[in-house]
Design a protein around this motif. Structure first.
Motif, PDB file in Angstrom:
ATOM      1  N   ILE A  12       0.722  -1.162   0.035  1.00  0.00           N
ATOM      2  CA  ILE A  12      -0.095   0.232   0.677  1.00  0.00           C
ATOM      3  C   ILE A  12       0.716   1.189  -0.136  1.00  0.00           C
ATOM      4  O   ILE A  12       0.776   2.002  -0.824  1.00  0.00           O
ATOM      5  N   VAL A  13       1.666   1.397   0.515  1.00  0.00           N
ATOM      6  CA  VAL A  13       2.826   2.088   0.579  1.00  0.00           C
ATOM      7  C   VAL A  13       3.393   2.355  -0.823  1.00  0.00           C
ATOM      8  O   VAL A  13       3.847   3.715  -1.305  1.00  0.00           O
ATOM      9  N   GLY A  14       3.654   1.283  -1.300  1.00  0.00           N
ATOM     10  CA  GLY A  14       4.583   0.918  -2.687  1.00  0.00           C
ATOM     11  C   GLY A  14       3.598   1.949  -3.396  1.00  0.00           C
ATOM     12  O   GLY A  14       4.297   2.575  -4.465  1.00  0.00           O
ATOM     13  N   VAL A  88       7.304  -3.634  -1.714  1.00  0.00           N
ATOM     14  CA  VAL A  88       6.730  -2.124  -2.106  1.00  0.00           C
ATOM     15  C   VAL A  88       7.334  -1.556  -3.828  1.00  0.00           C
ATOM     16  O   VAL A  88       6.880  -0.575  -4.262  1.00  0.00           O
ATOM     17  N   ILE A  89       8.277  -2.141  -4.108  1.00  0.00           N
ATOM     18  CA  ILE A  89       8.155  -2.259  -5.971  1.00  0.00           C
ATOM     19  C   ILE A  89       7.503  -2.990  -6.123  1.00  0.00           C
ATOM     20  O   ILE A  89       7.043  -2.230  -7.273  1.00  0.00           O
ATOM     21  N   ILE A  90       6.535  -3.689  -6.290  1.00  0.00           N
ATOM     22  CA  ILE A  90       5.007  -4.307  -6.035  1.00  0.00           C
ATOM     23  C   ILE A  90       4.744  -3.058  -6.724  1.00  0.00           C
ATOM     24  O   ILE A  90       3.257  -2.275  -8.283  1.00  0.00           O
ATOM     25  N   GLY A  91       4.200  -2.443  -5.844  1.00  0.00           N
ATOM     26  CA  GLY A  91       3.049  -1.629  -4.952  1.00  0.00           C
ATOM     27  C   GLY A  91       3.349  -0.471  -6.196  1.00  0.00           C
ATOM     28  O   GLY A  91       2.220   0.242  -6.743  1.00  0.00           O
ATOM     29  N   HIS A  92       4.627   0.084  -5.824  1.00  0.00           N
ATOM     30  CA  HIS A  92       4.988   1.133  -6.773  1.00  0.00           C
ATOM     31  C   HIS A  92       4.905   0.652  -8.550  1.00  0.00           C
ATOM     32  O   HIS A  92       4.788   1.600  -8.858  1.00  0.00           O
ATOM     33  N   GLY A  99      -4.920   2.675 -11.230  1.00  0.00           N
ATOM     34  CA  GLY A  99      -5.844   1.092 -11.821  1.00  0.00           C
ATOM     35  C   GLY A  99      -4.200   0.491 -12.355  1.00  0.00           C
ATOM     36  O   GLY A  99      -4.230   0.226 -13.602  1.00  0.00           O
ATOM     37  N   PHE A 100      -2.920   0.557 -11.881  1.00  0.00           N
ATOM     38  CA  PHE A 100      -2.232  -0.587 -11.676  1.00  0.00           C
ATOM     39  C   PHE A 100      -1.222  -0.106 -12.710  1.00  0.00           C
ATOM     40  O   PHE A 100      -0.150  -1.229 -13.374  1.00  0.00           O
ATOM     41  N   LYS A 101      -1.319   0.829 -13.069  1.00  0.00           N
ATOM     42  CA  LYS A 101      -0.007   1.828 -14.109  1.00  0.00           C
ATOM     43  C   LYS A 101       0.763   2.364 -13.365  1.00  0.00           C
ATOM     44  O   LYS A 101      -0.040   3.983 -13.078  1.00  0.00           O
TER      45      LYS A 101
END
Length: 190
Positions: A12-14, A88-92, A99-101
């Protein structure tokens, strides 16, 4: 249970995109419609100058540094810290709120790597500077340097599991940079 909650929180932070909020609040625009349409520091810098680049870079680097630091307060397991960095990288890269972009992952990778193991960070930074001098291009230098991350993890931590998690983080960043990589390949072959 706490460890799982921290990994979810890391994602979520990412998802917090510094460039998105900076441009929206400061200029009333959506950075996803400007320049390369990326929410990273490079696009923010291209569109609004070095101050926007710096604010975005510091914000995106700090969020990962904070996540890895906080994960270290939950446990001293290096595997867990790498999983927090990966989250965090995945979240970023894939922010649920956008929208996952999202961005391409280099800034949070740098911040998290610094807190994870400063020796690995400094070696990658030195390699990036060498590659930058040789290629005179930022993207190839950074991308080449991060390829050493799993090897350096194995060298310092002697763990195949941790090296594989590091490899997954590098793969995600390289995949996010696939259009840049194709441009680099094209420029070297023409």
């Amino acid at each position: 249970m706490l460890q799982t909650a921290v990994l979810i929180l890391a994602y979520i932070v990412g998802c917090f995109s510094t460039a998105y909020f900076l441009v929206k609040l400061q200029y009333g625009q959506d950075i996803r419609t400007l320049g390369s349409r990326n929410v990273g520091a490079r696009n923010a810098g291209r569109m609004y100058g070095s101050k926007a680049f710096l604010i975005t870079f510091i914000g995106d680097t700090s969020k990962a540094a904070l996540v890895v630091y906080a994960a270290g307060k939950v446990t001293s397991s290096l595997t867990y810290l790498l999983l927090a960095l990966l989250a965090v990288i995945i979240g970023h890269i894939y922010p649920v709120f956008l929208g996952f972009k999202g961005g391409k992952g280099m800034s949070p990778f740098a911040g998290g790597a610094l807190i994870l193991d400063w020796r690995i960070f400094l070696l990658m930074l030195a390699l990036a500077l060498v590659f930058l001098i040789l290629s005179r291009r930022f993207s190839p230098a950074g991308l080449t340097a991060i390829l050493t991350f799993p090897l350096l993890i194995f060298h310092f931590q002697h763990s195949w599991t941790n090296a594989l998690i590091g490899l997954l983080a590098v793969f995600l960043i390289l995949y996010a940079h696939r259009s840049n990589i194709m441009e680099i390949v094209r420029s070297w072959t023409t």
